[in-house]
Design a protein around this motif. Structure first.
Motif, PDB file in Angstrom:
ATOM      1  N   MET A  24       0.830  -1.196   0.000  1.00  0.00           N
ATOM      2  CA  MET A  24       0.000   0.000   0.000  1.00  0.00           C
ATOM      3  C   MET A  24       0.869   1.253   0.000  1.00  0.00           C
ATOM      4  SD  MET A  24      -1.446   0.411   3.867  1.00  0.00           S
ATOM      5  CE  MET A  24      -0.364   0.870   5.220  1.00  0.00           C
ATOM      6  N   PHE A  25       0.237   2.354  -0.398  1.00  0.00           N
ATOM      7  CA  PHE A  25       0.853   3.679  -0.317  1.00  0.00           C
ATOM      8  C   PHE A  25      -0.256   4.676  -0.033  1.00  0.00           C
ATOM      9  CE2 PHE A  25       1.890   7.781  -2.232  1.00  0.00           C
ATOM     10  CZ  PHE A  25       3.062   8.074  -1.542  1.00  0.00           C
ATOM     11  N   VAL A  26       0.000   5.610   0.888  1.00  0.00           N
ATOM     12  CA  VAL A  26      -0.979   6.646   1.211  1.00  0.00           C
ATOM     13  C   VAL A  26      -0.274   7.995   1.253  1.00  0.00           C
ATOM     14  CG1 VAL A  26      -2.534   5.129   2.480  1.00  0.00           C
ATOM     15  CG2 VAL A  26      -0.673   6.252   3.691  1.00  0.00           C
ATOM     16  N   ALA A  27      -0.998   9.036   0.865  1.00  0.00           N
ATOM     17  CA  ALA A  27      -0.478  10.411   0.904  1.00  0.00           C
ATOM     18  C   ALA A  27      -1.612  11.339   1.309  1.00  0.00           C
ATOM     19  CB  ALA A  27       0.090  10.819  -0.458  1.00  0.00           C
ATOM     20  N   ALA A  28      -1.277  12.370   2.094  1.00  0.00           N
ATOM     21  CA  ALA A  28      -2.282  13.275   2.657  1.00  0.00           C
ATOM     22  C   ALA A  28      -2.288  14.603   1.911  1.00  0.00           C
ATOM     23  CB  ALA A  28      -2.007  13.511   4.142  1.00  0.00           C
ATOM     24  N   TYR A  29      -3.499  15.187   1.765  1.00  0.00           N
ATOM     25  CA  TYR A  29      -3.681  16.460   1.063  1.00  0.00           C
ATOM     26  C   TYR A  29      -4.772  17.267   1.762  1.00  0.00           C
ATOM     27  CZ  TYR A  29      -1.059  14.160  -2.621  1.00  0.00           C
ATOM     28  OH  TYR A  29      -0.079  13.500  -3.313  1.00  0.00           O
ATOM     29  N   PRO A  30      -4.729  18.579   1.589  1.00  0.00           N
ATOM     30  CA  PRO A  30      -5.788  19.401   2.187  1.00  0.00           C
ATOM     31  C   PRO A  30      -7.100  19.331   1.414  1.00  0.00           C
ATOM     32  CG  PRO A  30      -4.206  20.790   1.052  1.00  0.00           C
ATOM     33  CD  PRO A  30      -3.645  19.403   1.022  1.00  0.00           C
ATOM     34  N   LEU A  32       4.085   8.999   6.623  1.00  0.00           N
ATOM     35  CA  LEU A  32       3.182   8.004   6.041  1.00  0.00           C
ATOM     36  C   LEU A  32       3.928   7.053   5.112  1.00  0.00           C
ATOM     37  CD1 LEU A  32       0.039  10.197   5.223  1.00  0.00           C
ATOM     38  CD2 LEU A  32       0.276   8.500   7.042  1.00  0.00           C
ATOM     39  N   ALA A  33       4.856   7.577   4.309  1.00  0.00           N
ATOM     40  CA  ALA A  33       5.637   6.714   3.422  1.00  0.00           C
ATOM     41  C   ALA A  33       6.484   5.733   4.234  1.00  0.00           C
ATOM     42  CB  ALA A  33       6.519   7.561   2.511  1.00  0.00           C
ATOM     43  N   LEU A  34       7.067   6.217   5.330  1.00  0.00           N
ATOM     44  CA  LEU A  34       7.860   5.341   6.188  1.00  0.00           C
ATOM     45  C   LEU A  34       6.995   4.252   6.812  1.00  0.00           C
ATOM     46  CD1 LEU A  34      10.519   4.699   7.670  1.00  0.00           C
ATOM     47  CD2 LEU A  34       9.845   6.352   9.412  1.00  0.00           C
ATOM     48  N   ARG A  35       5.803   4.608   7.272  1.00  0.00           N
ATOM     49  CA  ARG A  35       4.919   3.617   7.882  1.00  0.00           C
ATOM     50  C   ARG A  35       4.414   2.595   6.862  1.00  0.00           C
ATOM     51  NH1 ARG A  35       4.364   1.543  11.483  1.00  0.00           N
ATOM     52  NH2 ARG A  35       2.213   1.707  12.233  1.00  0.00           N
ATOM     53  N   CYS A  36       4.247   3.010   5.609  1.00  0.00           N
ATOM     54  CA  CYS A  36       3.843   2.057   4.570  1.00  0.00           C
ATOM     55  C   CYS A  36       4.911   0.982   4.387  1.00  0.00           C
ATOM     56  CB  CYS A  36       3.583   2.782   3.252  1.00  0.00           C
ATOM     57  SG  CYS A  36       2.053   3.739   3.215  1.00  0.00           S
ATOM     58  N   ARG A  37       6.171   1.381   4.444  1.00  0.00           N
ATOM     59  CA  ARG A  37       7.263   0.396   4.333  1.00  0.00           C
ATOM     60  C   ARG A  37       7.292  -0.516   5.562  1.00  0.00           C
ATOM     61  NH1 ARG A  37       9.702   5.137   2.182  1.00  0.00           N
ATOM     62  NH2 ARG A  37      10.204   4.878  -0.040  1.00  0.00           N
ATOM     63  N   GLU A  38       7.072   0.058   6.744  1.00  0.00           N
ATOM     64  CA  GLU A  38       7.087  -0.763   7.951  1.00  0.00           C
ATOM     65  C   GLU A  38       5.924  -1.753   7.963  1.00  0.00           C
ATOM     66  OE1 GLU A  38       6.946   2.139  11.038  1.00  0.00           O
ATOM     67  OE2 GLU A  38       9.094   2.627  10.913  1.00  0.00           O
ATOM     68  N   LEU A  39       4.745  -1.320   7.549  1.00  0.00           N
ATOM     69  CA  LEU A  39       3.574  -2.200   7.559  1.00  0.00           C
ATOM     70  C   LEU A  39       3.666  -3.300   6.517  1.00  0.00           C
ATOM     71  CD1 LEU A  39       0.777   0.479   8.110  1.00  0.00           C
ATOM     72  CD2 LEU A  39       1.504  -1.274   9.729  1.00  0.00           C
ATOM     73  N   SER A  40       4.529  -3.129   5.519  1.00  0.00           N
ATOM     74  CA  SER A  40       4.699  -4.185   4.514  1.00  0.00           C
ATOM     75  C   SER A  40       5.391  -5.412   5.096  1.00  0.00           C
ATOM     76  CB  SER A  40       5.500  -3.656   3.315  1.00  0.00           C
ATOM     77  OG  SER A  40       6.839  -3.376   3.686  1.00  0.00           O
ATOM     78  N   GLN A  41       5.905  -5.322   6.313  1.00  0.00           N
ATOM     79  CA  GLN A  41       6.513  -6.480   6.958  1.00  0.00           C
ATOM     80  C   GLN A  41       5.452  -7.399   7.575  1.00  0.00           C
ATOM     81  OE1 GLN A  41       9.722  -7.001   6.498  1.00  0.00           O
ATOM     82  NE2 GLN A  41       9.792  -5.012   5.415  1.00  0.00           N
ATOM     83  N   ARG A  42       4.186  -6.998   7.555  1.00  0.00           N
ATOM     84  CA  ARG A  42       3.122  -7.853   8.062  1.00  0.00           C
ATOM     85  C   ARG A  42       2.923  -9.041   7.132  1.00  0.00           C
ATOM     86  NH1 ARG A  42      -0.420  -4.798  11.561  1.00  0.00           N
ATOM     87  NH2 ARG A  42      -2.133  -6.155  10.975  1.00  0.00           N
ATOM     88  N   GLU A  43       2.322 -10.099   7.657  1.00  0.00           N
ATOM     89  CA  GLU A  43       2.119 -11.291   6.839  1.00  0.00           C
ATOM     90  C   GLU A  43       1.097 -11.034   5.747  1.00  0.00           C
ATOM     91  OE1 GLU A  43      -1.263 -13.636   9.497  1.00  0.00           O
ATOM     92  OE2 GLU A  43       0.834 -14.289   9.564  1.00  0.00           O
ATOM     93  N   HIS A  44       1.279 -11.692   4.623  1.00  0.00           N
ATOM     94  CA  HIS A  44       0.352 -11.561   3.499  1.00  0.00           C
ATOM     95  C   HIS A  44      -0.990 -12.178   3.889  1.00  0.00           C
ATOM     96  CE1 HIS A  44      -1.261 -12.058  -0.600  1.00  0.00           C
ATOM     97  NE2 HIS A  44      -0.433 -11.084  -0.931  1.00  0.00           N
TER      98      HIS A  44
END
Length: 501
Positions: free
Chosen positions: A163-169, A271-283
């Motif tokens: 996943m990838f997420v980005a925030a905007y106003p 958010l980009a850093l957390r997306c990389r960290e969460l990719s370590q979760r099991e499929h």
């Protein structure tokens, strides 16, 4: 208590098929005494437990019910999940299991909302590099100390679940363009298809069946990255169920409790850093491997791209007599020579660019409030040349964040006769040589203790004067063999009138 179908299967597999008790226990994940107990059971179970006891939760049920009653009046996005409620109870001293909390929450909701019906779906399978799903969500954050509702763009590769997420106003088309640029850079490539809702930034008209008329500017981006846009059937969120689930998970993982950051840039980096960290979760379907391992296999199959899409919205505007153009209820300055003329304004997710005659004439960081004035003081320098008095009360100059030494010199000069014109002359020179040189010149003048326009100008000219040329060494052939000697007596002869040609 086991159900009758499980008991029947135990008896059939042992008494008819001849399977061992150990094999049946491993297959059904039961203990061997339980399997042995039900081998001779033929009657319907007399007792079936209707409610699971929760002895450790007992004293905390009042607290948990109070939380649920309070949060039912909050927006759905701000309500805590069962997991978050469990973590809150642990802080209060609860030492029981999560399952007890989950059952209590489920039972409380069933009483409040009544029984629900479950809709059936067909499981979907995607090939590596085939599809990516996109959606927006609304989240609550605190940016620079101000609580606000933001829009979050969600992307999810359907095969690897990366996943990838980005925030905007805001949720506008230029934000969609910027989100795709960020997502494809994060993934390191482009999938074959991207699946969307029928949002206005993507779809202009819904036709018969799956036919859509896509937005022309959006199609320019799709053609740039060479992916196929696919629009779901209206009100059919299951067609992109992965991203629908991700929205709820990301809200729980990243935005509960409320995230607090100094700027959108800092939030998006996190958010980009957390997306990389969460990719370590099991499929979710192949639990022996992580999402990151699946993504490592999918990433080489994504289409590489050489340049990002220049995602801006363009409009023709006429600059006002005060050298301003209005964009989204805010005003941005342009160079004074373009006052009253038509210019092209290009709005991106982060910038406002002004173009005229094929060249960029102004650039500003984009603001998202209302009735803000964003000025570049250099745009008004040619006006100051004719009207130096505007230096005292002109809006671009009142809040000009100048270096301390230049600000001190400015304050002193404005107290002197014609000091405003003297300071404007310094700015005209600084436009060519830079503010750093003017800052040094002002510091030297302040050290002398005498501050006037002529002194600062002299220091500035001296600092920016071109270097003296290196002395040339003439070759031996051009050097004089007999150098002329000075004869001062000839001057005396001229004075006496005795000089003879």
């Amino acid at each position: 208590m086991l159900s009758m179908d499980i008991i029947a299967e135990i008896r059939r597999r042992h008494l008819v098929s001849g399977e061992s008790i150990s094999a049946i226990a491993r297959s059904l994940k039961l203990s061997r005494p339980t399997v042995r107990k039900h081998l001779h059971s033929t009657a319907k179970p007399v007792y079936a437990r209707q409610q699971q006891p929760s002895p450790k939760l007992g004293e905390f049920q009042v607290t948990l019910q109070a939380w649920l009653n309070t949060e039912q009046h909050l927006p759905r996005a701000q309500r805590r999940t069962a997991q978050r409620l469990f973590e809150g109870l642990q802080i209060e001293g609860y030492r029981g299991a999560y399952d007890s909390v989950q059952r209590f929450v489920k039972q409380w909701k069933s009483v409040k909302n009544g029984p629900t019906t479950t809709q059936a779906f067909v499981p979907l399978v995607f090939a590596p590099g085939d599809a990516c799903q996109f959606d927006w969500s609304h989240e609550h954050v605190e940016i620079d100390g101000v609580p606000q509702t933001i829009k979050v763009a969600h992307f999810r590769l359907a095969y690897s679940r990366q996943m990838f997420v980005a925030a905007y106003p805001r949720e506008t088309q230029e934000m969609v363009f910027d989100a795709h640029n960020r997502a494809f850079a994060f993934f390191g490539g482009v999938p074959q298809r991207v699946i969307y809702d029928n949002l206005k930034a993507v779809v202009e008209a819904i036709l018969v069946g799956k036919e859509r008329r896509f937005n022309r500017r959006f199609m320019a981006m799709a053609n740039h990255y060479l992916f196929e846009p696919v629009a779901c059937t209206p009100a059919s969120g299951w067609e992109k169920g992965q991203i629908e689930n991700q929205v709820g998970n990301v809200r729980e993982w990243l935005f509960t409790p409320m995230a607090r950051f100094a700027s959108f840039a800092a939030l998006n980096d996190w958010l980009a850093l957390r997306c990389r960290e969460l990719s370590q979760r099991e499929h979710p379907t192949e639990r022996s491997q992580s999402i990151a391992e699946h993504f490592a296999r999918e990433q080489p199959l994504l289409r590489a791209f050489s340049a990002t899409f220049d995602g801006y919205l363009e409009q023709m505007l006429r600059a006002s007599s005060t050298c301003l153009v209005r964009v989204d209820r805010n005003r941005y300055s342009v160079p004074a020579e373009w006052a009253g003329k038509a210019v092209s304004v290009r709005s991106t997710a982060t910038e406002v660019l002004v173009v005229a005659e094929g060249a960029q004439i102004a650039e500003h960081a984009r603001r998202f409030g209302r009735d803000q004035l964003i000025c570049d003081p250099w745009h008004y320098l040619s006006v100051l040349e004719k009207k130096p008095g505007a230096l005292r009360n002109g809006a671009p100059f009142v809040e000009w964040d100048l270096p301390a030494a230049i600000q001190q010199v400015r304050e002193r000069l404005l107290k002197q006769p014609r000091g405003d014109r003297a300071f404007v002359e310094l700015l005209l020179v600084a436009r060519e040589v830079g503010l750093d040189a003017l800052q040094v010149a002002c510091e030297l003048a302040l050290e002398c203790g005498v501050v006037n326009g002529s002194l600062v100008m002299n220091e500035l000219r001296r600092l920016t004067a071109p270097a003296r040329p290196v002395q040339l060494e003439l070759p031996a052939q051009l050097q004089l063999r007999i150098e002329p000697l000075a004869d001062c007596g000839r001057y005396e002869q001229l004075r006496s009138g005795q000089y003879v040609h």
